[in-house]
Design a protein around this motif. Structure first.
Motif, short mmCIF file in Angstrom:
data_model
loop_
_atom_site.label_atom_id
_atom_site.label_comp_id
_atom_site.label_asym_id
_atom_site.label_seq_id
_atom_site.Cartn_x
_atom_site.Cartn_y
_atom_site.Cartn_z
N TRP A 141 1.50 5.63 0.96
CA TRP A 141 0.54 4.61 0.53
C TRP A 141 -0.42 4.21 1.63
O TRP A 141 -1.62 4.05 1.41
CB TRP A 141 1.28 3.39 0.00
CG TRP A 141 2.07 2.65 1.05
CD1 TRP A 141 3.31 2.95 1.52
CD2 TRP A 141 1.64 1.48 1.77
NE1 TRP A 141 3.69 2.05 2.49
CE2 TRP A 141 2.68 1.14 2.66
CE3 TRP A 141 0.49 0.69 1.75
CZ2 TRP A 141 2.61 0.04 3.52
CZ3 TRP A 141 0.41 -0.41 2.59
CH2 TRP A 141 1.46 -0.71 3.47
N HIS A 142 0.10 4.04 2.86
CA HIS A 142 -0.72 3.51 3.94
C HIS A 142 -1.74 4.52 4.46
O HIS A 142 -2.62 4.17 5.24
CB HIS A 142 0.16 3.00 5.09
CG HIS A 142 1.21 3.99 5.53
ND1 HIS A 142 0.91 5.11 6.26
CD2 HIS A 142 2.55 4.01 5.32
CE1 HIS A 142 2.02 5.79 6.51
NE2 HIS A 142 3.04 5.15 5.93
N TYR A 147 -6.11 1.18 0.94
CA TYR A 147 -5.32 0.12 1.57
C TYR A 147 -5.92 -0.32 2.91
O TYR A 147 -5.33 -1.14 3.61
CB TYR A 147 -3.87 0.57 1.78
CG TYR A 147 -3.07 0.65 0.51
CD1 TYR A 147 -2.42 -0.47 0.00
CD2 TYR A 147 -2.94 1.85 -0.18
CE1 TYR A 147 -1.66 -0.40 -1.16
CE2 TYR A 147 -2.19 1.93 -1.35
CZ TYR A 147 -1.56 0.80 -1.82
OH TYR A 147 -0.81 0.88 -2.98
N ASP A 148 -7.06 0.23 3.26
CA ASP A 148 -7.72 -0.13 4.52
C ASP A 148 -8.55 -1.39 4.28
O ASP A 148 -9.78 -1.37 4.30
CB ASP A 148 -8.59 1.04 4.98
CG ASP A 148 -9.08 0.86 6.40
OD1 ASP A 148 -8.64 -0.11 7.06
OD2 ASP A 148 -9.91 1.67 6.86
N HIS A 168 -0.09 -6.23 5.42
CA HIS A 168 -0.07 -4.78 5.64
C HIS A 168 0.93 -4.41 6.73
O HIS A 168 1.77 -3.52 6.55
CB HIS A 168 -1.47 -4.30 6.00
CG HIS A 168 -1.69 -2.84 5.85
ND1 HIS A 168 -1.19 -1.91 6.75
CD2 HIS A 168 -2.34 -2.11 4.90
CE1 HIS A 168 -1.55 -0.70 6.38
NE2 HIS A 168 -2.24 -0.79 5.25
N ARG A 172 4.56 -2.38 6.42
CA ARG A 172 4.75 -1.13 7.15
C ARG A 172 5.97 -1.17 8.06
O ARG A 172 6.52 -0.12 8.41
CB ARG A 172 3.50 -0.80 7.96
CG ARG A 172 2.33 -0.32 7.12
CD ARG A 172 1.36 0.54 7.91
NE ARG A 172 1.98 1.76 8.39
CZ ARG A 172 1.33 2.70 9.07
NH1 ARG A 172 0.04 2.55 9.32
NH2 ARG A 172 1.94 3.79 9.47
N HIS A 212 5.79 5.23 -1.69
CA HIS A 212 5.69 3.80 -1.44
C HIS A 212 7.09 3.19 -1.61
O HIS A 212 8.02 3.88 -2.05
CB HIS A 212 4.72 3.18 -2.47
CG HIS A 212 4.02 1.93 -2.01
ND1 HIS A 212 4.62 0.97 -1.24
CD2 HIS A 212 2.75 1.48 -2.25
CE1 HIS A 212 3.76 -0.02 -1.01
NE2 HIS A 212 2.61 0.27 -1.61
#
Length: 319
Positions: A141-142, A147-148, A168, A172, A212
């Motif tokens: 996902w990251h 997701y930025d 975020h 993580r 994810h």
């Protein structure tokens, strides 16, 4: 454009399409002599990503999970490259799922509990898929640009940017295990769940499937129901409690959900809120916002700045 799509589909697939209608800018409803189909026509993901996505959904379907069947082209391809008048595209053709979208008033506890069960079955089967078909092209996902958040949320919105960065980085840092992390749908809005007359479910639109934390696939439908599917005629707090309880209880009938990950559900719902808010800034023309877009963006902005949640932690208490 739709006539060009109709001709290309008839050239490439073993069906006789008579009409094509745009549903979104990437999805088209196709009525053919043989029945109704949906063509996804997009370059949103690479060719290899889409091939792996279809391999995943076909595996799920053969294991009894409700997903739409992909139709192979006359060339034997489940992802077909096509040229349209203004661009080259990649196409996947699906059989229409039986049933339809429920009206808001019918998303009751019984149906939502079945949603939880189906997600539990989905995740169990996803683990089986990964054991035999380790994903090579579906990313974590990251690694997705969507997701930025700090790229799209304006610099002057300092409070929201700080929250986005904290959410975020906190997610993580959660240790990944085979029990809490793996391949999932990634976008289980209630609009991506089709229900037939016997209350059988079909999960559609796996375009955002990703690796994810499994809890995210619970966060999205809970958030979707509370934010967009409350039918009125009652107390929205009671509705939110019932939605959350039903989906979690259904899931736990089919799959394990550790207390540690359940406690993090509000965090993942916040991730989904930030995701949606970031997409508004990415795709909406802020110089030409409609009144509805402005209302929605301000609604999100106020809630995020106050660090409010649509989910109350007491709803997560197991009884």
């Amino acid at each position: 454009m739709v006539e060009a799509i109709r001709k290309r589909l008839n050239e490439r697939y073993p069906i006789d399409v008579t009409t094509v209608e745009a549903v979104t800018n990437a999805m088209y409803r196709c009525v053919a002599v043989e029945g109704t189909y949906y063509a996804r026509i997009t370059n949103y993901k690479t060719f290899d990503e889409q091939v792996e996505e279809v391999r995943y959904t076909e595996f799920l379907r053969h294991e009894g999970i409700g997903t739409s069947a992909a139709i192979a082209s006359l060339n034997g391809n489940v992802v077909e490259k096509m040229s349209l008048p203004d661009k080259d595209v990649r196409t996947v053709l699906y059989e229409a799922a039986p049933g339809g979208h429920l009206p808001r008033s019918e998303w009751n506890a019984d149906v939502l509990k079945e949603v939880g069960r189906e997600i539990g079955r989905l995740h169990r089967t996803s683990k089986k898929f990964e054991e035999t078909h380790p994903p090579q092209h579906i990313n974590d996902w990251h690694d997705s640009g969507e997701y930025d958040f700090l790229t799209y949320i304006p610099e002057e919105e300092r409070a929201i940017r700080t929250i986005a960065e904290e959410v975020h980085s906190t997610i993580r840092s959660i240790p990944k295990t085979d029990e809490n992390y793996g391949l999932l749908h990634g976008d289980l809005w209630l609009e991506n769940i089709v229900v037939d007359d016997d209350r059988n479910l079909t999960l559609i639109d796996f375009q955002d499937c990703e690796k994810h934390y499994y809890i995210f696939d619970l966060a999205v439908p809970i958030y979707s129901a509370i934010e967009y599917s409350f039918p009125g005629g009652g107390n929205i707090v009671d509705y939110g409690r019932k939605v959350t309880k039903a989906i979690i209880e259904g899931y736990e009938e089919e799959n394990n959900l550790s207390p540690e990950m359940l406690e993090k559900l509000p965090l993942f719902i916040k991730l989904k809120e930030l995701f949606e808010y970031s997409l508004m800034h990415r795709y909406w023309n802020k110089e030409k916002l409609t009144e509805e877009q402005m209302r929605i963006m301000n609604h999100f902005r106020m809630r995020l700045e106050r660090n409010q949640s649509v989910l109350e932690e007491k709803w997560l208490t197991r009884t």
